[in-house]
Motif scaffolding. Structure first.
Motif, PDB file in Angstrom:
ATOM      1  N   ASP A 273       0.859  -1.151  -0.029  1.00  0.00           N
ATOM      2  CA  ASP A 273      -0.151  -0.134  -0.115  1.00  0.00           C
ATOM      3  C   ASP A 273       0.751   1.182   0.169  1.00  0.00           C
ATOM      4  N   SER A 274       1.894   1.234   0.712  1.00  0.00           N
ATOM      5  CA  SER A 274       2.939   2.366   0.672  1.00  0.00           C
ATOM      6  C   SER A 274       4.336   1.937   1.119  1.00  0.00           C
ATOM      7  N   ILE A 275       5.199   2.673   0.197  1.00  0.00           N
ATOM      8  CA  ILE A 275       6.672   2.772   0.561  1.00  0.00           C
ATOM      9  C   ILE A 275       7.033   3.713   1.526  1.00  0.00           C
ATOM     10  N   GLU A 276       7.748   3.296   2.521  1.00  0.00           N
ATOM     11  CA  GLU A 276       8.296   4.337   3.334  1.00  0.00           C
ATOM     12  C   GLU A 276       9.546   4.800   3.032  1.00  0.00           C
ATOM     13  N   HIS A 277      10.010   6.145   3.020  1.00  0.00           N
ATOM     14  CA  HIS A 277      11.378   6.584   2.662  1.00  0.00           C
ATOM     15  C   HIS A 277      11.593   6.067   1.195  1.00  0.00           C
ATOM     16  N   GLY A 278      12.301   5.089   0.681  1.00  0.00           N
ATOM     17  CA  GLY A 278      12.220   4.943  -0.582  1.00  0.00           C
ATOM     18  C   GLY A 278      13.318   5.995  -1.413  1.00  0.00           C
ATOM     19  N   HIS A 279      14.145   6.427  -0.557  1.00  0.00           N
ATOM     20  CA  HIS A 279      14.966   7.508  -1.442  1.00  0.00           C
ATOM     21  C   HIS A 279      15.954   6.924  -2.311  1.00  0.00           C
ATOM     22  N   MET A 280      16.080   5.740  -2.289  1.00  0.00           N
ATOM     23  CA  MET A 280      17.280   5.346  -3.175  1.00  0.00           C
ATOM     24  C   MET A 280      16.430   4.736  -4.453  1.00  0.00           C
ATOM     25  N   MET A 281      15.322   4.723  -4.461  1.00  0.00           N
ATOM     26  CA  MET A 281      14.442   4.324  -5.912  1.00  0.00           C
ATOM     27  C   MET A 281      14.855   4.967  -7.070  1.00  0.00           C
ATOM     28  N   THR A 282      15.127   4.198  -8.169  1.00  0.00           N
ATOM     29  CA  THR A 282      15.344   4.717  -9.443  1.00  0.00           C
ATOM     30  C   THR A 282      14.221   5.168 -10.240  1.00  0.00           C
ATOM     31  N   ASN A 283      14.138   5.663 -11.189  1.00  0.00           N
ATOM     32  CA  ASN A 283      12.940   6.082 -12.077  1.00  0.00           C
ATOM     33  C   ASN A 283      12.222   4.501 -12.506  1.00  0.00           C
ATOM     34  N   GLU A 284      13.207   3.874 -12.746  1.00  0.00           N
ATOM     35  CA  GLU A 284      12.352   2.287 -12.879  1.00  0.00           C
ATOM     36  C   GLU A 284      11.361   1.947 -11.725  1.00  0.00           C
ATOM     37  N   ASP A 285      12.078   1.917 -10.475  1.00  0.00           N
ATOM     38  CA  ASP A 285      11.293   1.810  -9.377  1.00  0.00           C
ATOM     39  C   ASP A 285      10.212   2.540  -9.286  1.00  0.00           C
ATOM     40  N   LEU A 286      10.067   3.824  -9.466  1.00  0.00           N
ATOM     41  CA  LEU A 286       9.254   4.820  -9.436  1.00  0.00           C
ATOM     42  C   LEU A 286       8.023   4.478 -10.316  1.00  0.00           C
ATOM     43  N   GLN A 287       8.616   4.190 -11.347  1.00  0.00           N
ATOM     44  CA  GLN A 287       7.438   3.672 -12.601  1.00  0.00           C
ATOM     45  C   GLN A 287       6.662   2.544 -12.141  1.00  0.00           C
ATOM     46  N   LEU A 288       7.494   1.442 -11.625  1.00  0.00           N
ATOM     47  CA  LEU A 288       6.849   0.270 -11.139  1.00  0.00           C
ATOM     48  C   LEU A 288       5.892   0.597  -9.943  1.00  0.00           C
ATOM     49  N   ALA A 289       6.311   1.427  -9.066  1.00  0.00           N
ATOM     50  CA  ALA A 289       5.370   1.771  -7.839  1.00  0.00           C
ATOM     51  C   ALA A 289       3.901   2.397  -8.499  1.00  0.00           C
ATOM     52  N   LYS A 290       4.136   3.143  -9.587  1.00  0.00           N
ATOM     53  CA  LYS A 290       3.003   3.882 -10.188  1.00  0.00           C
ATOM     54  C   LYS A 290       2.168   2.895 -10.705  1.00  0.00           C
ATOM     55  N   LYS A 291       2.658   1.931 -11.652  1.00  0.00           N
ATOM     56  CA  LYS A 291       1.956   0.989 -12.079  1.00  0.00           C
ATOM     57  C   LYS A 291       1.164  -0.074 -11.310  1.00  0.00           C
ATOM     58  N   ASN A 292       1.811  -0.222 -10.131  1.00  0.00           N
ATOM     59  CA  ASN A 292       1.128  -1.089  -9.194  1.00  0.00           C
ATOM     60  C   ASN A 292       0.464  -0.182  -8.090  1.00  0.00           C
ATOM     61  N   HIS A 293       0.004   0.894  -8.138  1.00  0.00           N
ATOM     62  CA  HIS A 293      -0.741   1.801  -7.548  1.00  0.00           C
ATOM     63  C   HIS A 293      -0.201   1.970  -5.861  1.00  0.00           C
ATOM     64  N   VAL A 294       1.117   1.894  -5.878  1.00  0.00           N
ATOM     65  CA  VAL A 294       1.897   2.068  -4.350  1.00  0.00           C
ATOM     66  C   VAL A 294       1.987   3.563  -4.139  1.00  0.00           C
ATOM     67  N   VAL A 295       1.561   3.946  -3.236  1.00  0.00           N
ATOM     68  CA  VAL A 295       1.699   5.640  -2.748  1.00  0.00           C
ATOM     69  C   VAL A 295       3.054   5.167  -1.883  1.00  0.00           C
ATOM     70  N   LEU A 296       3.941   6.354  -2.394  1.00  0.00           N
ATOM     71  CA  LEU A 296       5.197   6.936  -1.664  1.00  0.00           C
ATOM     72  C   LEU A 296       4.920   7.656  -0.585  1.00  0.00           C
TER      73      LEU A 296
END
Length: 427
Positions: A273-296
């Motif tokens: 449902d949510s990723i906490e912190h996630g400061h090391m996320m790449t653009n690929e990871d962020l795109q994946l989070a968006k695709k899977n409806h994960v809130v940052l």
């Protein structure tokens, strides 16, 4: 006198005097009375969802809920009028990543909250939570999600005390014990294996994960928090997906602490449902989070917060990830992760300071405000009850000197706070 006879005598006396004492003691909980009615005159009323402002609005509050909103709403004869015609009125703010029952004191603990958890027992931390909850409410945060580090369920005790009206504080969603691979977020010694409990619930097999989730629910958790990656070993996407499914089956959402790129990728892939912190996320990871409806919930440390927390170099990393996440279109909710004692600051003023990072990252004020209200309300699952100023919703209302859509920094100067129809602050 023999001990048995003495005990019987004392018991008889106690029973005799109990009704007399009971009639003189005040009620433990606040007693219901007539519904309070307020009419708030708002010079400006902001709708964070739409990003719009209406002038000269009347908000009628009856009991704990908003009854009517509009420019021509009649003021009930029994209403107490609150004049906010020179202010901007908006829904109460949300902090989706708090630790109300923990305060790291650098002079005593260095920068190690492991030391904090060893020195501060659960009863003290519950009382500490009362003070932090009060300060969060004073700063305009009417709803928070407390994501653990509360000893042996001090957060549940705090939430229940707020709900019963014993102490003032925001509406709380609480995580109980954080679920993590062995060791949690600490490095233990073989001779002292128990020093990370009850702070964490270790779960390395699926059976242990189910047990940890169900124990948390049994002891009052209303959200599940996991640590994905603070050891050399981490939860893989299958492990995380298994816990997401178990939490959802039991009606709770799951938040995932991710401090590494690999951990955040696993969590995004698993659809938390949510990723906490996630400061090391790449653009690929962020795109994946968006695709899977994960809130940052980025906990985007300001320069001062990063310095006080002992990792000053991470400020620019957080701001860069925040900027990229916004550009990619990841849904974000505001969260602070403030837990270090700073002289002259309260937990609430520290949390509000985090808007600085959003400004630095170039996020428009309307989107920052949305992250602090409706985005967070949806993440916490309370959007049908609070998070907007609409008839039927909880009367969680604040006021600021300026319009936050024009200057988001004004949320650091909250002058009026109403929580569920009770005025907590009116400067």
């Amino acid at each position: 006198m023999c001990p048995r006879i003495r005990s019987v005598c004392f018991l008889t006396i106690a029973i005799f005097f109990l009704p007399i004492v009971a009639t003189r003691l005040p009620a433990q909980y606040p007693q219901p009375g007539p519904e309070r009615v307020y009419a708030i005159k708002a010079g400006k009323l902001v709708d964070p969802e739409k990003g719009t402002t209406e002038a000269n609005q009347i908000i009628v509050v009856r009991g704990k809920k908003i009854e009517a909103v509009g420019a021509s709403v009649p003021i009930p004869s029994d209403a107490k009028v609150i004049d906010l015609t020179k202010s901007t009125v908006l829904p109460g703010l949300f902090d989706a990543h708090t630790h109300l029952c923990m305060t790291l004191k650098k002079e005593r603990d260095g920068n190690s909250y492991f030391i904090t958890t060893l020195l501060d027992p659960t009863p003290y931390r519950a009382i500490e939570g009362v003070a932090n909850a009060r300060d969060m409410l004073a700063a305009g945060f009417t709803t928070v999600r407390d994501v653990g580090n509360a000893g042996n369920y001090a957060d549940t005790a705090l939430r229940e005390a707020i709900e019963r009206g014993l102490v003032p504080g925001p509406t709380m969603i609480n995580a109980g014990r954080i679920i993590a691979p062995y060791g949690g977020q600490f490095h233990l010694q073989p001779e002292k294996r128990d020093l990370a409990t009850p702070e964490y619930a270790f779960a390395d097999t699926h059976d242990e994960m189910i047990k940890a989730i169900r124990e948390n629910i049994h002891y009052g958790a209303t959200v599940i928090k996991i640590v994905v990656d603070d050891q050399k070993y981490m939860y893989n996407s299958d492990d995380i997906r298994f816990m997401v499914e178990e939490a959802h089956r039991d009606g709770l959402k799951l938040a995932a602490h991710c401090w590494t790129r690999a951990g955040a990728h696993n969590a995004a892939e698993a659809g938390v449902d949510s990723i906490e912190h996630g400061h090391m996320m790449t653009n690929e990871d962020l795109q994946l989070a968006k695709k899977n409806h994960v809130v940052l919930v980025g906990t985007d440390f300001t320069e001062s917060a990063a310095r006080e927390g002992g990792f000053p170099d991470l400020h620019r990393v957080f701001v860069d990830r925040l900027k990229r996440a916004y550009q990619i279109g990841v849904t974000m909710a505001f969260g602070s992760d403030a837990f270090v004692y700073v002289p002259g600051e309260t937990r609430g003023t520290q949390a509000a300071e985090y808007v600085d990072s959003w400004v630095e990252a170039g996020v428009p004020a309307k989107d920052t405000l949305r992250a602090m209200t409706m985005n967070a309300a949806r993440l916490l699952g309370v959007d049908a009850e609070r998070g907007a100023i609409r008839p039927g919703l909880a009367a969680d209302i604040i006021a600021t000197p300026e319009n936050p859509l024009d200057n988001i920094q004004t949320v650091r100067k909250v002058s009026f706070v109403m929580k569920e129809g009770s005025v907590f602050k009116n400067e």
